[in-house]
Each structure stands twice: as C-alpha cells, then as structure tokens.
Design an enzyme around this catalytic site. Structure first.
Site, PDB file in Angstrom:
ATOM      1  N   SER A   1       0.849  -1.195   0.000  1.00  0.00           N
ATOM      2  CA  SER A   1       0.000   0.000   0.000  1.00  0.00           C
ATOM      3  C   SER A   1       0.877   1.236   0.000  1.00  0.00           C
ATOM      4  O   SER A   1       2.006   1.210   0.516  1.00  0.00           O
ATOM      5  CB  SER A   1      -0.890   0.006   1.254  1.00  0.00           C
ATOM      6  OG  SER A   1      -1.588   1.236   1.372  1.00  0.00           O
TER       7      SER A   1
ATOM      8  N   TYR B   1      -0.459  -0.654  10.753  1.00  0.00           N
ATOM      9  CA  TYR B   1      -0.823  -1.020   9.388  1.00  0.00           C
ATOM     10  C   TYR B   1       0.212  -0.458   8.414  1.00  0.00           C
ATOM     11  O   TYR B   1       0.709  -1.166   7.532  1.00  0.00           O
ATOM     12  CB  TYR B   1      -2.210  -0.488   9.049  1.00  0.00           C
ATOM     13  CG  TYR B   1      -2.683  -0.841   7.657  1.00  0.00           C
ATOM     14  CD1 TYR B   1      -3.374  -2.022   7.414  1.00  0.00           C
ATOM     15  CD2 TYR B   1      -2.428   0.005   6.577  1.00  0.00           C
ATOM     16  CE1 TYR B   1      -3.802  -2.362   6.136  1.00  0.00           C
ATOM     17  CE2 TYR B   1      -2.850  -0.317   5.299  1.00  0.00           C
ATOM     18  CZ  TYR B   1      -3.537  -1.499   5.082  1.00  0.00           C
ATOM     19  OH  TYR B   1      -3.944  -1.822   3.809  1.00  0.00           O
TER      20      TYR B   1
END
Length: 255
Positions: free
Chosen positions: A138, A148
């Site tokens: 990502s 994350y």
C-alpha cells in the site's frame, strides 16, 4: 496452462485478480476464510472462462492454516506459477486503543503470512526457474501511520529484497502499492471514505490490470494511478518529520 494462487480471493482486489487471471487463461487456487464464497467464485470462473479452479479455505491469522497454503505452494506435482499475496486485515482504532491480540493477528496476516508464503513459493519457483510473486502492499507503507503502515512498509521492502535475491533465476517479485480503492474492504471495515476526493479513488479493475502489466515487464514496485505515483515520490523525498506530521487518520488510510 499456468496456475495462480490468490489469497483473499473471495472479495475486493483479490477477487479482481482471480477474475482477470482467469480471463488470461490461468487455472486458479482460491484462498480465503469463507469456503462458500470461494466455491461460488470457483463455479462462476470455471463456467465463464473454461479454467480449473481449486478452493482452499484458510484463515491466514492461524499459523496452521498458513502452513497449509505454504504446503500447497511447495507441491512440486501441482506447481503454482504466480502467487498473489493479497489477504487483508484492517483495524479501526489507533494502536494503543486496540487489544494487543488484535494487533498481533493483523501482523500475522499482513507480515508473517506474506513472508512464509513467499518463502515457499520462491523456493519452488526458483527450482523450476520460472514464476512470479505479487505482494499487495500500500502507499500507506510510505507514510508513518501506525502498525498497518509499518506492516505495509515491511511488505514493500521485503519484496524489493526478495526480488534482488531472485535476480537471474527466472522468478520475479512485485510489490503492489495501491491507494484508496473502491472495494468491499472499506465497507467491511466500517470505513466510509468521507472527505476523500473522488479523483483519489482507484477502480479495482484498472488497478489489477496495471499491476499485471507491470509484472509482465518485471517491475519491482507497482504504483497504480498517476496521482499515487506523484504522492509516493513525494513521500519518499520529503523529510521524515514532515511525513510524520502529515500522516493520515486510520479511517482515511489507503487500501
């Protein structure tokens, strides 16, 4: 006929990968937690594209299930030519407001599973001197936005390192770094995307196509969308204090 194994295949980007790979004529190994959804997808893809699909129900937060998938990747009699490590995991709360068990579960899915499955696939592919691995990361990995972001940073750097280790073997590794993408991921995580401009949203179909084209070209880091290519470049050159100050809230986190 080549075979691709896709984790998180029952929805979102993973389902799009499975569909586009079936369109390209790949047989499939479909991996996700919910067997009924996988079975439904298997039947749809087999009927529409005349390929063979195998269902492998596995929860990649469980170490035994991770090993089950790793064993399938290592099976020399049923070779897998393309691994797509796509299984996702999202937490809505900041790190210190989460139970540590939930944080560990996320890291098992996003870091440990990617590492173990890449290891199994890379060894098998290197022995055959052909194959490709896609690790879905990502653009959040270029930011400083909690665990994350840290996990996705690991996936990108790990993929780059593995790509270098496999240079000249016939096996490629690509880290896919998408931004905000319209999939079931946000809906299931309770993320509505309020405040995100329309032009920042990617469509899963075009994202996956661009990634597969990048894999064909041997590209190591695939960043779909002109807006995210610019953003990723900026995040890489900005001083880290600036990056930390501009981090996104968890509810507005890409991918």
């Amino acid at each position: 006929m080549a075979t691709a194994l896709v984790t998180g295949a029952s929805a979102g980007i993973g389902k799009t990968f499975a569909t586009q790979l079936a369109q390209r004529g790949h047989d499939l190994v479909l991996v996700a937690r919910t067997e009924s959804r996988l079975q439904e997808l298997k039947e749809q893809l087999e009927e529409r594209y005349s390929i063979a699909a195998e269902v492998l129900a596995a929860d990649l937060s469980d170490r035994l299930d991770i090993q089950l998938v790793a064993d399938r990747l290592a099976d020399a009699e049923r070779p897998v030519d393309l691994l797509v490590n796509n299984a996702g995991f999202g937490l809505k709360k900041p790190f210190l407001r989460n139970e540590i068990r939930a944080e560990e579960e996320m890291l098992t899915v996003l870091v440990r599973a990617v590492t173990v499955l890449s290891h199994a696939a890379a060894l098998a592919m290197r022995a055959r001197r052909r194959g490709a691995i896609i690790n879905v990361s990502s653009v959040a990995g270029f930011m400083a936005s909690g665990t994350y972001s840290a996990a996705k940073s690991y996936v990108t750097v790990f993929s780059e390192g593995l790509s270098s280790e496999l240079r000249g073997t016939g096996v490629t590794v690509t880290a896919l770094c998408p931004g905000f993408t319209r999939t079931e991921f946000h809906a299931r995580a309770g993320i509505k995307g309020h405040g995100i401009p329309d032009f920042m949203w990617l469509q899963a179909d075009s994202l996956v196509k661009e990634c597969l084209d990048d894999v064909d070209r041997g590209k190591v880091v695939s960043i779909p969308g002109a807006q995210y290519k610019v953003a990723a470049t900026a995040l890489r050159v900005l001083p880290r204090p600036v990056v930390r100050m501009g981090r996104l809230s968890r509810k507005h986190r890409p991918q």
